[in-house]
Design an enzyme around this catalytic site. Structure first.
Site, PDB file in Angstrom:
ATOM      1  N   ARG A 139     171.829  35.479   1.553  1.00  0.00           N
ATOM      2  CA  ARG A 139     172.042  35.876   0.158  1.00  0.00           C
ATOM      3  C   ARG A 139     172.861  34.782  -0.521  1.00  0.00           C
ATOM      4  O   ARG A 139     173.311  33.840   0.153  1.00  0.00           O
ATOM      5  CB  ARG A 139     172.764  37.224   0.078  1.00  0.00           C
ATOM      6  CG  ARG A 139     174.185  37.178   0.611  1.00  0.00           C
ATOM      7  CD  ARG A 139     174.902  38.511   0.398  1.00  0.00           C
ATOM      8  NE  ARG A 139     176.272  38.443   0.892  1.00  0.00           N
ATOM      9  CZ  ARG A 139     177.085  39.490   0.952  1.00  0.00           C
ATOM     10  NH1 ARG A 139     176.677  40.684   0.577  1.00  0.00           N
ATOM     11  NH2 ARG A 139     178.312  39.344   1.386  1.00  0.00           N
ATOM     12  N   GLU A 178     180.362  39.274  -6.538  1.00  0.00           N
ATOM     13  CA  GLU A 178     181.354  38.358  -5.953  1.00  0.00           C
ATOM     14  C   GLU A 178     181.055  36.892  -6.283  1.00  0.00           C
ATOM     15  O   GLU A 178     180.849  36.067  -5.390  1.00  0.00           O
ATOM     16  CB  GLU A 178     181.444  38.572  -4.436  1.00  0.00           C
ATOM     17  CG  GLU A 178     181.962  39.945  -4.080  1.00  0.00           C
ATOM     18  CD  GLU A 178     182.222  40.124  -2.593  1.00  0.00           C
ATOM     19  OE1 GLU A 178     181.551  39.467  -1.784  1.00  0.00           O
ATOM     20  OE2 GLU A 178     183.104  40.920  -2.236  1.00  0.00           O
ATOM     21  N   GLU A 330     184.981  47.576  -3.936  1.00  0.00           N
ATOM     22  CA  GLU A 330     184.560  47.633  -2.535  1.00  0.00           C
ATOM     23  C   GLU A 330     185.763  47.590  -1.626  1.00  0.00           C
ATOM     24  O   GLU A 330     186.724  46.835  -1.869  1.00  0.00           O
ATOM     25  CB  GLU A 330     183.702  46.411  -2.169  1.00  0.00           C
ATOM     26  CG  GLU A 330     182.341  46.351  -2.773  1.00  0.00           C
ATOM     27  CD  GLU A 330     181.594  45.105  -2.289  1.00  0.00           C
ATOM     28  OE1 GLU A 330     181.933  44.572  -1.212  1.00  0.00           O
ATOM     29  OE2 GLU A 330     180.697  44.666  -3.006  1.00  0.00           O
TER      30      GLU A 330
HETATM   31  C1  GAL Z   1     181.298  42.040   0.231  1.00  0.00           C
HETATM   32  C2  GAL Z   1     179.943  42.180  -0.418  1.00  0.00           C
HETATM   33  C3  GAL Z   1     179.185  43.363   0.106  1.00  0.00           C
HETATM   34  C4  GAL Z   1     179.275  43.429   1.594  1.00  0.00           C
HETATM   35  C5  GAL Z   1     180.722  43.480   1.999  1.00  0.00           C
HETATM   36  C6  GAL Z   1     180.939  43.600   3.491  1.00  0.00           C
HETATM   37  O1  GAL Z   1     181.692  40.714   0.206  1.00  0.00           O
HETATM   38  O2  GAL Z   1     180.048  42.262  -1.808  1.00  0.00           O
HETATM   39  O3  GAL Z   1     177.823  43.265  -0.312  1.00  0.00           O
HETATM   40  O4  GAL Z   1     178.656  42.303   2.129  1.00  0.00           O
HETATM   41  O5  GAL Z   1     181.348  42.297   1.579  1.00  0.00           O
HETATM   42  O6  GAL Z   1     182.299  43.586   3.827  1.00  0.00           O
END
Ligand code: GAL
Length: 698
Positions: A139, A178, A330
């Protein structure tokens, strides 16, 4: 482009308990004023069959989930072939979520372009500093300057807003994911040159700013400038910092063009998820373009410093948003999968982590992700709904957390009453991470952590702000380590003690101007007068450190760093005892005629001493935590009138509160004493005499 007015989180958090025409959006026991803490996760239904979606929404309702982020990585499903959109599945998912009272943070899919884009237009994939073009199959492989990528990303955002602007589930837009990557390709090189022309006007100004007389780097024209690609030895530091500025701006322009389309077509606020202190973008320069500031935060559960670090990061996020409520977009419910050894959170840590974010200003706590993937690179990353299903220890805790958060409507929209500020800038962090400095052991973020920690331990609300922020609201301003600062920002910081506040400056600050050019003369250049000190030499210390003598703070060993300093008007509170600097000041304080104070720390003191210094500065500024006595091991923070208490100790802790105190999470407060079990948490209304008790539950 001027930034449009901020839309804020209130349209998501201030909702009537029952939504007309839909399923109850509030849950039983919802806030009478209709305020709700947002709770949810990334939701990736494209990874699952339809039958699973129905189970998902039912379980979301039970868990009090009220917000999910959809579509972050859905591009190849959403647009299976160039220009052909497949919306049916997304229509169904949004309808289902709405019917079940779950709002949607709808993402533009631009973080992960589909393979067909790279196949059709190879230059849409980014190139690293060694000239290697990234492949599909992971990605974030996009080049932010490739016109075909930008067009396709914008087209997808436009298609989404045209279709879903009026959808009742839509609550928030989420642009990309991000942001922070760099691309060193020829298109980015051309964009860099345009950026430099706009910044410097002519090549002589660029040569001057970059100090290109050094090592024969003088450019005849902007056409000769390239990104800081692989080189045999050290990069030009000014080029490096400008490159980081450019990369941040280039990503911002990408964010902005999508955000503009979303704003034009919809009333919902727009956000993107930052990553704390990660260096990829200068959040301060982005802030005005976000309606809501969001952050992703993955503290390491086995790191005892993690609660303090998390609090610091949250204070940064709140500072970026000017103190407005923000969104923890997140975090992990259990373990991540990207550390070499992934120790999971306990469920007690999970709740504490969420409550800490709320205490530090978040109006929502979300996770990566709702349902744990069974395929792909993140199938061993925890989620709210684990592989083992809903009848599990983790998922029961997820539901319980949802129930508890649903009872915290009173906190929503309130501010953190910060009268202390810590100052940091991304350009200072970029400059501070460069090689070939006196020491790579004096790190900007580590210094920030060291100076923040005592304030956090005392429960003192602290905003982390940019050096050019408005500082008038702060009685205590701390600059732990800011190697690079502009004259204007330095002057504003210097005015803090001049207006009666307390300023504390740490080592190796004010050393460089914004181009990374070192200021000549005595240091810390812009602050020598106000601090009443004159430095002439940085002296990183041998591993054993140096003894520092102090009648005020006791003798101790300082490490990493020292400076040859003389006091010119400041009182000396500690001196270096041995070595070449014997007798030279290590710690000074100048009391200004108006009563303001200016402190300078020229080393890395013993943490216990630094703690006392910080607390003395806070006391001098009249800044304190919400409660006079908090037992060891208990984290305390204030938001609005509510006091958050988190027990990190391995046994019960009793906290004395006002007699009418009430814990909104339901723990018993008897005769004003709250008993917190190990891992326990409380959100207390009426903690102090005179504090209001909270709105009674509906
Ligand atoms: C973040 C990301 C998510 C997932 C997550 C895992 O950096 O935005 O899509 O990959 O980490 O910890």
């Amino acid at each position: 482009m001027t930034a449009p007015a901020r839309r804020g989180l209130a349209s998501l958090t201030h909702r009537p308990a029952c939504r007309p025409g839909g399923h109850p959006g509030g849950h039983p026991g919802g806030h009478p004023g209709g305020r709700r803490v947002l709770y949810g996760a990334d939701y990736n239904p494209e990874q699952w069959p339809r039958a699973t979606w129905r189970e998902d929404v039912a379980l979301m309702r039970e868990a009090h989930v009220n917000l999910v982020t959809v579509g972050v990585f859905s591009w190849s499903v959403l647009e299976p072939a160039p220009g052909e959109y497949a919306f049916g599945w997304l229509d169904e998912v949004l309808d289902l979520l709405h019917e079940n009272g779950v709002s949607v943070d709808l993402a533009t899919p631009s973080a992960s372009p589909p393979p067909w884009l790279a196949a059709l237009h190879p230059r849409t994939s980014s190139v690293d500093a060694r000239g290697v073009r990234m492949s599909v199959g992971s990605r974030n492989h996009f080049c932010p300057s490739a016109p075909e990528y930008r067009e396709a990303a914008l087209r997808a955002a436009t298609a989404l807003v045209e279709r879903y602007a009026g959808h009742p589930a839509l609550a928030l837009w989420h642009v990309g994911n991000e942001f922070g990557q760099e691309c060193f390709c020829d298109l980015c090189a051309a964009a860099l040159r345009r950026w430099l022309v706009a910044r410097y006007g002519d090549v002589d100004a660029l040569n001057d700013a970059w100090g290109t007389a050094f090592w024969s780097q003088r450019y005849r024209s902007f056409d000769e400038v390239v990104p800081p690609r692989a080189v045999p030895y050290l990069h030009n530091p000014a080029q490096h910092v400008d490159w980081r500025r450019f990369s941040s701006d280039q990503l911002r322009s990408l964010y902005r063009e999508q955000a503009a389309v979303l704003r034009a077509g919809s009333d919902a606020p727009v956000t993107t998820n930052f990553m704390g202190f990660f260096g990829g973008v200068d959040q301060h320069s982005w802030a005005a373009d976000l309606d809501v500031v969001s952050d992703d935060h993955y503290g390491d559960p086995q790191d005892p410093a993690s609660p303090a670090r998390s609090a610091l990061t949250h204070d940064l996020t709140r500072g970026v948003g000017g103190g407005e409520p923000w969104l923890l977009m997140e975090q992990a419910a259990g373990a991540v999968n990207w550390r070499p050894h992934n120790v999971p959170k306990t469920t007690a840590q999970m709740l504490q982590d969420s409550l800490r974010a709320v205490a530090h200003g978040a109006d929502g706590v979300c996770y990566f992700q709702w349902r744990q993937s069974t395929a792909g690179s993140e199938s061993f990353h925890s989620a709210l709904l684990p592989h083992a299903g809903p009848d599990t220890h983790l998922h029961r805790a997820v539901r319980e957390q949802g129930r508890l958060l649903a009872g915290l409507g009173d906190v929503v929209g309130t501010r953190v009453p910060a009268r202390a500020a810590l100052v940091v800038d991304w350009p200072a962090m970029w400059a501070g991470e460069l090689p070939a400095r006196p020491s790579d052991r004096l790190r900007v973020v580590e210094q920030l952590e060291a100076y923040h920690r005592p304030l956090w331990r005392a429960g003192i609300a602290t905003d982390v702000v940019a050096s050019d922020a408005e500082l008038d609201a702060y009685d205590l301003v701390v600059v732990p380590s800011l190697p690079l600062v502009s004259d204007a920002a330095a002057a504003s910081i210097a005015s803090v003690p001049q207006r009666g506040g307390v300023l504390l400056v740490g080592p190796f600050s004010g050393v460089q101007d914004p181009t990374t050019r070192v200021r000549t003369g005595l240091f810390p250049g812009p602050w020598t007068d106000v601090l009443g000190v004159a430095g002439e030499e940085w002296r990183p210390l041998p591993d054993a450190g140096v003894t520092v003598r102090s009648a005020t703070y006791g003798d101790h060993v300082a490490r990493v760093w020292s400076e040859r300093l003389t006091a010119r008007g400041a009182e000396v509170l500690a001196t270096y005892d041995d070595g070449d600097l014997a007798g030279s000041p290590a710690l000074t304080r100048r009391v200004l005629p108006g009563g303001g104070q200016a402190w300078y720390v020229s080393t890395v003191p013993d943490p216990g001493v630094l703690e006392r210094v910080l607390l003395d500065c806070a006391a001098a500024a009249g800044v304190h935590g919400p409660l006079p006595l908090v037992p060891d091991g208990v984290e305390v923070a204030q938001r609005g009138d509510l006091v958050f208490l988190l027990n990190h100790a391995s046994d019960e802790r009793a906290v004395e509160l006002a007699a009418h105190a009430r814990d909104l999470l339901g723990a018993r407060v008897t005769d004003g004493v709250l008993r917190l079990p190990p891992g326990g948490a409380a959100v207390v209304a009426g903690a102090r005499a005179g504090d209001p008790v909270a709105t009674p539950p509906g």
